[in-house]
Design a protein around this motif. Structure first.
Motif, PDB file in Angstrom:
ATOM      1  N   ILE A 125       0.791  -1.124  -0.102  1.00  0.00           N
ATOM      2  CA  ILE A 125      -0.010   0.011   0.161  1.00  0.00           C
ATOM      3  C   ILE A 125       0.750   1.249   0.029  1.00  0.00           C
ATOM      4  CG2 ILE A 125      -1.734   1.255   1.489  1.00  0.00           C
ATOM      5  CD1 ILE A 125      -2.831  -0.938   0.049  1.00  0.00           C
ATOM      6  N   LYS A 126       1.947   1.108   0.699  1.00  0.00           N
ATOM      7  CA  LYS A 126       2.740   2.604   0.709  1.00  0.00           C
ATOM      8  C   LYS A 126       3.579   2.471  -0.548  1.00  0.00           C
ATOM      9  CE  LYS A 126       4.268   2.729   5.771  1.00  0.00           C
ATOM     10  NZ  LYS A 126       5.522   2.716   6.539  1.00  0.00           N
ATOM     11  N   ALA A 127       3.842   1.559  -1.148  1.00  0.00           N
ATOM     12  CA  ALA A 127       4.356   1.840  -2.547  1.00  0.00           C
ATOM     13  C   ALA A 127       3.411   2.544  -3.370  1.00  0.00           C
ATOM     14  CB  ALA A 127       4.908   0.584  -3.054  1.00  0.00           C
ATOM     15  N   ARG A 128       2.065   2.268  -3.208  1.00  0.00           N
ATOM     16  CA  ARG A 128       1.146   2.761  -4.251  1.00  0.00           C
ATOM     17  C   ARG A 128       0.617   4.292  -3.863  1.00  0.00           C
ATOM     18  NH1 ARG A 128      -1.827  -1.476  -7.021  1.00  0.00           N
ATOM     19  NH2 ARG A 128      -0.858  -3.274  -6.952  1.00  0.00           N
ATOM     20  N   ILE A 129       1.180   4.791  -2.662  1.00  0.00           N
ATOM     21  CA  ILE A 129       0.699   6.180  -2.353  1.00  0.00           C
ATOM     22  C   ILE A 129       1.739   6.922  -3.161  1.00  0.00           C
ATOM     23  CG2 ILE A 129       0.498   7.610  -0.310  1.00  0.00           C
ATOM     24  CD1 ILE A 129      -0.534   5.453   1.263  1.00  0.00           C
ATOM     25  N   PRO A 130       1.359   7.963  -3.826  1.00  0.00           N
ATOM     26  CA  PRO A 130       2.242   9.153  -4.292  1.00  0.00           C
ATOM     27  C   PRO A 130       2.923   9.831  -3.167  1.00  0.00           C
ATOM     28  CG  PRO A 130       0.350   9.050  -5.582  1.00  0.00           C
ATOM     29  CD  PRO A 130       0.118   8.248  -4.227  1.00  0.00           C
ATOM     30  N   VAL A 131       4.402   9.754  -3.260  1.00  0.00           N
ATOM     31  CA  VAL A 131       5.129  10.522  -2.263  1.00  0.00           C
ATOM     32  C   VAL A 131       4.584  11.911  -1.917  1.00  0.00           C
ATOM     33  CG1 VAL A 131       7.607  11.267  -1.605  1.00  0.00           C
ATOM     34  CG2 VAL A 131       7.278   8.969  -2.532  1.00  0.00           C
ATOM     35  N   GLU A 132       4.268  12.749  -2.916  1.00  0.00           N
ATOM     36  CA  GLU A 132       4.019  14.129  -3.025  1.00  0.00           C
ATOM     37  C   GLU A 132       2.714  14.384  -2.127  1.00  0.00           C
ATOM     38  OE1 GLU A 132       2.760  12.531  -6.960  1.00  0.00           O
ATOM     39  OE2 GLU A 132       4.558  12.559  -5.772  1.00  0.00           O
ATOM     40  N   TRP A 133       2.069  13.202  -2.005  1.00  0.00           N
ATOM     41  CA  TRP A 133       0.775  13.304  -0.907  1.00  0.00           C
ATOM     42  C   TRP A 133       1.075  13.230   0.442  1.00  0.00           C
ATOM     43  CZ3 TRP A 133      -3.479   9.645  -3.466  1.00  0.00           C
ATOM     44  CH2 TRP A 133      -3.874  10.218  -4.636  1.00  0.00           C
ATOM     45  N   ILE A 134       2.384  12.806   0.695  1.00  0.00           N
ATOM     46  CA  ILE A 134       2.955  12.904   2.085  1.00  0.00           C
ATOM     47  C   ILE A 134       2.889  14.265   2.637  1.00  0.00           C
ATOM     48  CG2 ILE A 134       4.533  11.946   3.717  1.00  0.00           C
ATOM     49  CD1 ILE A 134       4.968   9.567   1.859  1.00  0.00           C
ATOM     50  N   PRO A 135       2.358  14.647   3.763  1.00  0.00           N
ATOM     51  CA  PRO A 135       2.105  16.103   4.197  1.00  0.00           C
ATOM     52  C   PRO A 135       3.330  16.657   4.657  1.00  0.00           C
ATOM     53  CG  PRO A 135       0.952  14.729   5.785  1.00  0.00           C
ATOM     54  CD  PRO A 135       1.494  13.772   4.743  1.00  0.00           C
ATOM     55  N   THR A 136       4.096  15.917   5.308  1.00  0.00           N
ATOM     56  CA  THR A 136       5.339  16.673   5.879  1.00  0.00           C
ATOM     57  C   THR A 136       6.562  16.571   4.914  1.00  0.00           C
ATOM     58  OG1 THR A 136       6.068  15.090   7.347  1.00  0.00           O
ATOM     59  CG2 THR A 136       4.585  16.779   8.292  1.00  0.00           C
ATOM     60  N   LYS A 137       7.591  17.505   5.187  1.00  0.00           N
ATOM     61  CA  LYS A 137       8.826  17.178   3.998  1.00  0.00           C
ATOM     62  C   LYS A 137       9.499  15.976   4.503  1.00  0.00           C
ATOM     63  CE  LYS A 137      12.684  19.961   2.202  1.00  0.00           C
ATOM     64  NZ  LYS A 137      13.505  21.030   2.056  1.00  0.00           N
ATOM     65  N   GLU A 138       9.782  15.972   5.933  1.00  0.00           N
ATOM     66  CA  GLU A 138      10.658  14.846   6.548  1.00  0.00           C
ATOM     67  C   GLU A 138      10.012  13.550   6.191  1.00  0.00           C
ATOM     68  OE1 GLU A 138       9.223  17.543   8.622  1.00  0.00           O
ATOM     69  OE2 GLU A 138      10.919  18.642   8.580  1.00  0.00           O
ATOM     70  N   ALA A 139       8.665  13.532   6.062  1.00  0.00           N
ATOM     71  CA  ALA A 139       7.949  12.396   6.084  1.00  0.00           C
ATOM     72  C   ALA A 139       8.022  11.725   4.541  1.00  0.00           C
ATOM     73  CB  ALA A 139       6.473  12.164   6.277  1.00  0.00           C
ATOM     74  N   ARG A 140       8.061  12.871   3.701  1.00  0.00           N
ATOM     75  CA  ARG A 140       8.261  12.551   2.224  1.00  0.00           C
ATOM     76  C   ARG A 140       9.665  12.189   1.899  1.00  0.00           C
ATOM     77  NH1 ARG A 140       5.293  17.387   1.419  1.00  0.00           N
ATOM     78  NH2 ARG A 140       7.152  18.569   1.291  1.00  0.00           N
ATOM     79  N   ILE A 141      10.589  12.832   2.568  1.00  0.00           N
ATOM     80  CA  ILE A 141      12.129  12.316   2.323  1.00  0.00           C
ATOM     81  C   ILE A 141      12.390  10.640   2.915  1.00  0.00           C
ATOM     82  CG2 ILE A 141      14.341  12.788   3.163  1.00  0.00           C
ATOM     83  CD1 ILE A 141      13.647  15.691   3.247  1.00  0.00           C
ATOM     84  N   GLU A 142      11.601  10.717   4.104  1.00  0.00           N
ATOM     85  CA  GLU A 142      12.089   9.264   4.937  1.00  0.00           C
ATOM     86  C   GLU A 142      11.087   8.085   3.697  1.00  0.00           C
ATOM     87  OE1 GLU A 142       9.797   7.114   8.563  1.00  0.00           O
ATOM     88  OE2 GLU A 142      10.761   9.297   8.736  1.00  0.00           O
ATOM     89  N   GLU A 143       9.858   8.397   3.439  1.00  0.00           N
ATOM     90  CA  GLU A 143       9.322   7.496   2.313  1.00  0.00           C
ATOM     91  C   GLU A 143       9.860   7.210   1.073  1.00  0.00           C
ATOM     92  OE1 GLU A 143       6.604   4.834   1.394  1.00  0.00           O
ATOM     93  OE2 GLU A 143       7.021   5.765   3.423  1.00  0.00           O
ATOM     94  N   LYS A 144      10.673   8.358   0.602  1.00  0.00           N
ATOM     95  CA  LYS A 144      11.449   8.295  -0.735  1.00  0.00           C
ATOM     96  C   LYS A 144      12.687   7.242  -0.585  1.00  0.00           C
ATOM     97  CE  LYS A 144      10.516  12.750  -3.182  1.00  0.00           C
ATOM     98  NZ  LYS A 144      11.329  13.970  -3.163  1.00  0.00           N
ATOM     99  N   GLU A 145      13.299   7.694   0.764  1.00  0.00           N
ATOM    100  CA  GLU A 145      14.474   6.619   1.041  1.00  0.00           C
ATOM    101  C   GLU A 145      13.913   5.281   1.141  1.00  0.00           C
ATOM    102  OE1 GLU A 145      17.577   7.435   0.754  1.00  0.00           O
ATOM    103  OE2 GLU A 145      16.819   9.319   0.224  1.00  0.00           O
ATOM    104  N   ARG A 146      12.800   4.930   1.819  1.00  0.00           N
ATOM    105  CA  ARG A 146      12.229   3.689   2.215  1.00  0.00           C
ATOM    106  C   ARG A 146      12.026   2.949   0.622  1.00  0.00           C
ATOM    107  NH1 ARG A 146       7.991   0.883   1.830  1.00  0.00           N
ATOM    108  NH2 ARG A 146       6.793   2.428   0.705  1.00  0.00           N
ATOM    109  N   LYS A 147      11.367   3.619  -0.244  1.00  0.00           N
ATOM    110  CA  LYS A 147      11.202   3.256  -1.619  1.00  0.00           C
ATOM    111  C   LYS A 147      12.389   2.806  -2.400  1.00  0.00           C
ATOM    112  CE  LYS A 147       6.314   5.136  -2.196  1.00  0.00           C
ATOM    113  NZ  LYS A 147       5.455   5.847  -3.037  1.00  0.00           N
TER     114      LYS A 147
END
Length: 177
Positions: A125-147
């Motif tokens: 599910i996380k892989a299907r959520i567009p990163v730009e939809w994640i509200p905070t910059k830190e969470a976006r960076i973290e999710e990009k790294e995870r992906k």
């Protein structure tokens, strides 16, 4: 609908085959099977529908499009897991018309999901959520790294799997000698 197309397509396929001037024995067998299979399948289908509880018959057919079902289930559900199932596990085409609603739902709930770590919010599910939809910059960076790390892991796993297959093939070939 696919069932009906298959049943209608069989005689068409046999007729096309016959026009190519193929062997009579094969054609006669094909027509015989057709005359046996279509009626028996229809009879079994009828027996099935007669024997199921009447209150469940409506679950076997619908005139509602899959896209409309996806949108309706997202809008009418109050459960995050159901909403996620009816969006991120379906084709984006199914929910493109409600994309802004889905985006605002993700943006407003992402922080809570990160804290609670619900079972439904898995890697898929996380892989299907567009990163730009994640509200905070830190969470976006973290999710990009995870992906990125997940992609790297999957590539490495594929490579390791291929190497193991090559090794097995080589060792099996050596045993034959």
């Amino acid at each position: 609908f696919g069932f009906v197309l298959t049943m209608a397509g069989l005689p068409v396929a046999i007729t096309i085959y016959a026009k190519q001037g193929e062997v009579d024995r094969v054609l006669s067998l094909a027509w015989l099977l057709l005359y046996i299979l279509i009626p028996s399948t229809l009879v079994m289908f009828g027996v099935f529908f007669i024997n199921i509880d009447k209150k469940y018959r409506h679950t076997f057919y619908s005139t509602e499009r899959g896209k409309n079902l996806t949108e309706r289930n997202f809008k009418e559900s109050s459960e995050d897991s159901t909403k996620a199932t009816y969006t991120f596990q379906m084709s984006r085409h199914h929910w493109s018309s409600i994309e802004e609603e889905v985006r605002s739902w993700v943006e407003s709930n992402w922080s809570r999901w990160e804290e609670e770590k619900p079972k439904w919010l898995d890697e898929n599910i996380k892989a299907r959520i567009p990163v730009e939809w994640i509200p905070t910059k830190e969470a976006r960076i973290e999710e990009k790294e995870r992906k990125k790390s997940v992609r790297k892991q999957s590539v490495v796993q594929i490579m390791i799997g291929d190497q193991q297959k090559i090794g097995q093939t080589t060792s099996e070939g050596n045993r034959d000698m």
